[in-house]
Design an enzyme around this catalytic site. Structure first.
Site, PDB file in Angstrom:
ATOM      1  N   CYS A 131      16.060   6.749  -5.311  1.00 28.16           N
ATOM      2  CA  CYS A 131      16.976   7.894  -5.252  1.00 28.16           C
ATOM      3  C   CYS A 131      18.029   7.796  -4.164  1.00 28.16           C
ATOM      4  O   CYS A 131      18.916   8.638  -4.092  1.00 28.16           O
ATOM      5  CB  CYS A 131      16.188   9.189  -5.072  1.00 28.16           C
ATOM      6  N   CYS A 141       3.843  -0.087   6.213  1.00 25.83           N
ATOM      7  CA  CYS A 141       3.871  -1.364   5.491  1.00 25.83           C
ATOM      8  C   CYS A 141       4.527  -1.088   4.139  1.00 25.83           C
ATOM      9  O   CYS A 141       3.927  -0.459   3.271  1.00 25.83           O
ATOM     10  CB  CYS A 141       2.425  -1.831   5.330  1.00 25.83           C
TER      11      CYS A 141
HETATM   12 ZN   LIG Z   1      13.304   8.423  -3.406  1.00 23.85          ZN
END
Ligand SMILES: [Zn+2]
Length: 130
Positions: free
Chosen positions: A47, A116
């Site tokens: 996004c 991580c």
């Molecule tokens: Zn996102």
């Protein structure tokens, strides 16, 4: 992952979809951003939300891009009991895409936290040096 919020969905590669949506961890040492040392911003591949700063990236030796901290409020933590392990999953707070895992009490991290993160889950934008 919320397909309505992941506005980049139709631009993602199969590897990105596997990691972001299906939580498949990329092969260690395979990620393009693993050894990236440029200054800039790491954002969600799903996004575009800005998630991590290059200043917080460190060399963990594990084979995945590693960060001391995320930008406040940009990621969420979710308990993950898959693979017979209890781990904490890190997801994008906006679109819910899987990013990686977080581990606590890690001495090589300056905050003790170790994010991580799959390289394929991130886009990198180099800092504007103007
Ligand atoms: Zn996102």
């Amino acid at each position: 992952m919320d397909p309505k919020k992941a506005k980049n969905l139709d631009k993602l590669t199969r590897e990105q979809l596997a990691a972001l949506r299906d939580k498949v961890t990329e092969v260690p040492f395979s990620g393009e951003l693993l050894n990236n040392r440029l200054s800039g911003m790491y954002s969600c591949a799903g996004c575009g939300t800005q998630l991590f700063l290059s200043d917080d990236k460190f060399e963990s030796g594990t084979g995945w891009p590693s960060f001391d901290q995320a930008i406040e409020g940009r990621v969420k933590q979710v308990t993950d009991n898959s693979h017979d392990m209890e781990r904490i999953e890190v997801v994008c707070a906006n679109c819910g895409a899987h990013l990686g895992h977080i581990f606590e009490d890690v001495p090589i991290s300056k905050t003790g936290k170790y994010y991580c993160i799959n390289s394929v889950c991130l886009n990198f934008t180099a800092q504007d040096t103007k």
